[in-house]
Design an enzyme around this catalytic site. Structure first.
Site, PDB file in Angstrom:
ATOM      1  N   ALA A 173       0.839  -1.184   0.000  1.00 43.97           N
ATOM      2  CA  ALA A 173       0.000   0.000   0.000  1.00 43.97           C
ATOM      3  C   ALA A 173       0.881   1.243   0.000  1.00 43.97           C
ATOM      4  O   ALA A 173       2.030   1.205   0.437  1.00 43.97           O
ATOM      5  CB  ALA A 173      -0.901   0.010   1.236  1.00 43.97           C
ATOM      6  N   SER A 174       0.365   2.314  -0.516  1.00 37.80           N
ATOM      7  CA  SER A 174       1.031   3.605  -0.495  1.00 37.80           C
ATOM      8  C   SER A 174       2.409   3.562  -1.152  1.00 37.80           C
ATOM      9  O   SER A 174       3.409   3.959  -0.571  1.00 37.80           O
ATOM     10  CB  SER A 174       1.141   4.128   0.943  1.00 37.80           C
ATOM     11  N   MET A 175       2.462   3.087  -2.372  1.00 39.40           N
ATOM     12  CA  MET A 175       3.718   3.001  -3.108  1.00 39.40           C
ATOM     13  C   MET A 175       3.934   4.207  -4.027  1.00 39.40           C
ATOM     14  O   MET A 175       4.900   4.243  -4.785  1.00 39.40           O
ATOM     15  CB  MET A 175       3.741   1.716  -3.937  1.00 39.40           C
TER      16      MET A 175
END
Length: 87
Positions: free
Chosen positions: A57-59
């Site tokens: 997540a949140s890359m």
């Protein structure tokens, strides 16, 4: 070469901050280093492996950072330049 990194990874697992992790280093020729530590799931005995599948997540920051550095390498972006033309 990676002893400090390996020690930090093992310490994170031993302290319980993370259940497990897979790390990789690559250059233009491919993967040059991999390391697995810990287990796939907290409380389960299955060891982490290089082919363990993760939900990431949140890359956005990681992807945009690499894209920006490629633009710097190509001479299309300056790290010291004015951002007003990009906004």
């Amino acid at each position: 070469m990676y002893a400090g990194f390996e020690k930090a990874l093992e310490a994170a697992v031993a302290s319980g901050r993370i259940a497990g992790a897979v790390a990789a280093v690559a250059d233009r020729d491919g993967v040059t280093y991999t390391r697995e530590a810990g287990v796939r799931q907290a409380g389960e005995p299955a060891a982490m492996t290089q082919d363990t599948i993760f939900w990431l997540a949140s890359m956005t920051k990681a992807i945009v950072s690499v894209a920006a550095l490629r633009e710097v390498e190509a001479g299309r972006l300056s790290l010291d330049g004015d951002l007003s033309g990009l906004l």
